[in-house]
Design a protein around this motif. Sequence first.
Motif, PDB file in Angstrom:
ATOM      1  N   LEU A  92      68.529 -11.348  75.028  1.00 48.32           N
ATOM      2  CA  LEU A  92      69.531 -10.325  74.714  1.00 48.32           C
ATOM      3  C   LEU A  92      69.572  -9.306  75.832  1.00 48.32           C
ATOM      4  CD1 LEU A  92      71.445  -8.696  72.819  1.00 48.32           C
ATOM      5  CD2 LEU A  92      69.369  -7.634  71.893  1.00 48.32           C
ATOM      6  N   TYR A  93      70.785  -9.031  76.311  1.00 50.50           N
ATOM      7  CA  TYR A  93      70.978  -7.966  77.292  1.00 50.50           C
ATOM      8  C   TYR A  93      71.989  -6.977  76.726  1.00 50.50           C
ATOM      9  CZ  TYR A  93      72.643  -5.402  81.337  1.00 50.50           C
ATOM     10  OH  TYR A  93      73.008  -4.401  82.194  1.00 50.50           O
ATOM     11  N   ARG A  94      71.603  -5.733  76.648  1.00 46.80           N
ATOM     12  CA  ARG A  94      72.506  -4.683  76.185  1.00 46.80           C
ATOM     13  C   ARG A  94      73.084  -3.946  77.386  1.00 46.80           C
ATOM     14  NH1 ARG A  94      72.223  -4.189  70.797  1.00 46.80           N
ATOM     15  NH2 ARG A  94      70.291  -4.810  69.738  1.00 46.80           N
ATOM     16  N   GLY A  95      74.415  -3.981  77.474  1.00 47.87           N
ATOM     17  CA  GLY A  95      75.088  -3.279  78.553  1.00 47.87           C
ATOM     18  C   GLY A  95      75.412  -1.857  78.144  1.00 47.87           C
ATOM     19  N   LYS A  96      76.432  -1.309  78.751  1.00 52.24           N
ATOM     20  CA  LYS A  96      76.829   0.067  78.433  1.00 52.24           C
ATOM     21  C   LYS A  96      77.510   0.112  77.070  1.00 52.24           C
ATOM     22  CE  LYS A  96      77.480   1.397  83.251  1.00 52.24           C
ATOM     23  NZ  LYS A  96      78.435   1.934  84.259  1.00 52.24           N
ATOM     24  N   GLY A  97      77.300   1.201  76.363  1.00 49.76           N
ATOM     25  CA  GLY A  97      77.958   1.391  75.080  1.00 49.76           C
ATOM     26  C   GLY A  97      77.579   0.310  74.095  1.00 49.76           C
TER      27      GLY A  97
END
Length: 119
Positions: free
Chosen positions: A97-102
């Motif tokens: 899992l990669y969480r980007g902006k917002g």
Amino acid sequence: VQLQASGGGLVQAGGSLRLSCAASRSIFSFNTMAWYRQAPGKVRELVAAITSSGDTNYADSVKGRFSISRDSAANTVNLQMNSLKPEDTAAYLCYALYRGKGWDAYNYWGQGTLVTVSS
């Protein structure tokens, strides 16, 4: 992003296996990496997860028997499975899992590696 799982095989009950998940970019770039499993006719379930800070989480059914870890040199996330039981038989899948902006979030899945535990 590619995730390559390996290490599955056939083992007798009580035996051990070590699964590895190799990523095409740094494993530390992901917020979470995990192993899931899916047995025939059953829903996919979380087995173990590790966060970028090193926190771990395990399914109750594998606590005390499985251990998830990171190998920075090999850029892999590994799952050491001990005291295997026939009910551990499943396809094991690597997940990241990669969480980007917002609200942006990116989920990545590798192909499964089959674990078969004979009684």
